[in-house]
Structure formats: C-alpha cells, structure tokens
Design an enzyme around this catalytic site. Structure first.
Site, short mmCIF file in Angstrom:
data_model
loop_
_atom_site.label_atom_id
_atom_site.label_comp_id
_atom_site.label_asym_id
_atom_site.label_seq_id
_atom_site.Cartn_x
_atom_site.Cartn_y
_atom_site.Cartn_z
N HIS A 1 0.81 -1.22 0.00
CA HIS A 1 0.00 0.00 0.00
C HIS A 1 0.84 1.26 0.00
O HIS A 1 0.38 2.32 0.42
CB HIS A 1 -0.95 -0.03 1.21
CG HIS A 1 -1.89 -1.19 1.17
ND1 HIS A 1 -2.31 -1.86 2.30
CD2 HIS A 1 -2.48 -1.82 0.13
CE1 HIS A 1 -3.13 -2.86 1.95
NE2 HIS A 1 -3.24 -2.84 0.64
N THR B 1 -2.81 -9.21 11.10
CA THR B 1 -3.77 -8.81 10.08
C THR B 1 -5.01 -9.67 10.17
O THR B 1 -4.93 -10.88 10.42
CB THR B 1 -3.17 -8.87 8.66
OG1 THR B 1 -4.20 -8.58 7.70
CG2 THR B 1 -2.57 -10.22 8.35
#
Length: 227
Positions: free
Chosen positions: A103, A170
């Site tokens: 990202h 995550t």
C-alpha cells in the site's frame, strides 16, 4: 529456506501507530473516505495532504518494536521476504532488507500524474505547490481505497515460493492483500500470529499463535529454533 511474512497493522500498533479499523472507519478522528480516496484528494487536496503529513510525523517519531527486530534477525537463518500492508518504514528501520509494500510507504511522495514516479520526502511534510518533474502536485505514496494495488502480483509470486509462511497482525479483511495466503503452497506450514485468529479453516498446515506481535514472534523464534 524461504520464509515469507505478511504483516498488517497489528505489528505496528505495538510501536504506537493507530489503525482506522480500531474505531468504526475513523482514523485519528477522520472518516477514511474524507482522507483516503482519490475522490477526497480531488475534493480537498489540502486536507488530505495535511492528514498524511501528520501521519508521517507519527511514523517518524515511532520506533521499530521487538517483533520488527526479530523478523530482521531471522535473516541470519532464513531467506526472509516481508510483504507488508503497512505504510510505515519500521521493517526497514529494524534492519529487514527485502520488504514489499503493498500500500505504498508514507516516507515517499508520488506524482499525481504518474503514480510510479516516487521521491523520498525531505523532512516530514509534502507541501502544496511541491511538484514532480512533469509539473504535477506531489501526493503521499499511499494506495488509497478505490486505487489499484500495483505490487499485488509481485507479492503473489513471492508467496508462491514460500517454504514457510508467517502472518502477523492482520485480520485478512482487506482485499486483495487478504487473498495472498491462497498463493502459498498447501503443504507449507503457515504460522498465524494474532490475538484473534482470522478465519483460516480452509487452509492446510496452519499453526495459530494467539498472541500480540511481540510475544508471538518470541514464541515463533523458539519454535523455529527447535524445529
């Protein structure tokens, strides 16, 4: 032996960096759609720039924690490749040498015209009026909601070569990153480090370590040492 690690916000949380998923889509009091989409940038670039300048200051003030350091130390025994969903540079500052940022990374800027054109940010701020070599405004080098994830294919290939796979911090809720575990070969051991194990029932050879990132990495280090 190739050790592939996918990290999420949970590993950076222990360095004091907050995530928007902690509070109903609010990130530091902002609605993410006001600061983390291409539409937000078009609508109010000054607000978006200011928001990421503040996040960058927080990242620069943060320090890698023991989990980051343990991953870097594993390079003494394994060919470690880290894929991270995080936009901070804590893995690199801890000493990891192979880091793929899905990202983007907040310590770089990118051209508003040509997204692949990136520059290191000098200091902590990108200012309005700072332009790329083609005369376009510089923006944070961050993949916003609604934008393509350019490194996803690279990351999928890395996962496909894994001899060991580790998932840290995550929830496997954000796609396409959440689908990377699908590319890890079925016979490969998959260690999941998170206080709340995500839904991984359909995968083979999963070992869960229901701990935060630091304690979980200490446990994993012991497992790998004795394994």
């Amino acid at each position: 032996m190739g050790l592939v690690v996918l990290t999420g916000a949970g590993i950076s949380a222990e360095s004091g960096l907050k995530t928007f998923r902690d509070a109903d889509g609010l990130w530091e009091g902002y609605n993410i759609y006001d600061v983390a989409t291409p539409e937000a940038w078009e609508r109010n670039p000054e607000l978006v720039q200011e928001f990421y300048n503040e996040r960058r200051k927080q990242v620069l003030a943060a320090k890698p924690n023991r989990a980051h350091q343990l991953l870097a130390e594993l390079e003494n025994e394994f060919d470690v490749e880290i894929i991270t969903q995080n936009i901070d540079d804590l893995h690199e500052r801890a000493g990891s040498t192979k880091v793929t940022h899905l990202h983007g990374v907040i310590t770089r800027s990118q051209s508003d015209l040509k997204p692949h054109l990136t520059y290191p940010v000098t200091g902590s701020e990108i200012k309005m009026g700072e332009l790329c070599e083609f005369g376009s405004q510089l923006r944070p080098h961050v993949v916003w909601f609604g934008e393509a994830v350019p490194m996803i294919e690279v990351a999928a290939k890395i996962c496909g070569k894994a001899d060991l796979f580790v998932l840290i911090g995550t929830s496997l809720a954000v796609y396409p990153a959440a689908g990377l575990i699908d590319f890890v070969p079925g016979q490969v051991k998959k260690y999941i480090i998170d206080p709340r194990t995500p839904d991984v029932k359909r995968y083979q050879n999963v070992i869960t370590i229901e701990q935060n990132a630091v304690n979980g990495m200490e446990q994993l280090k012991s497992i790998l040492k004795n394994g």
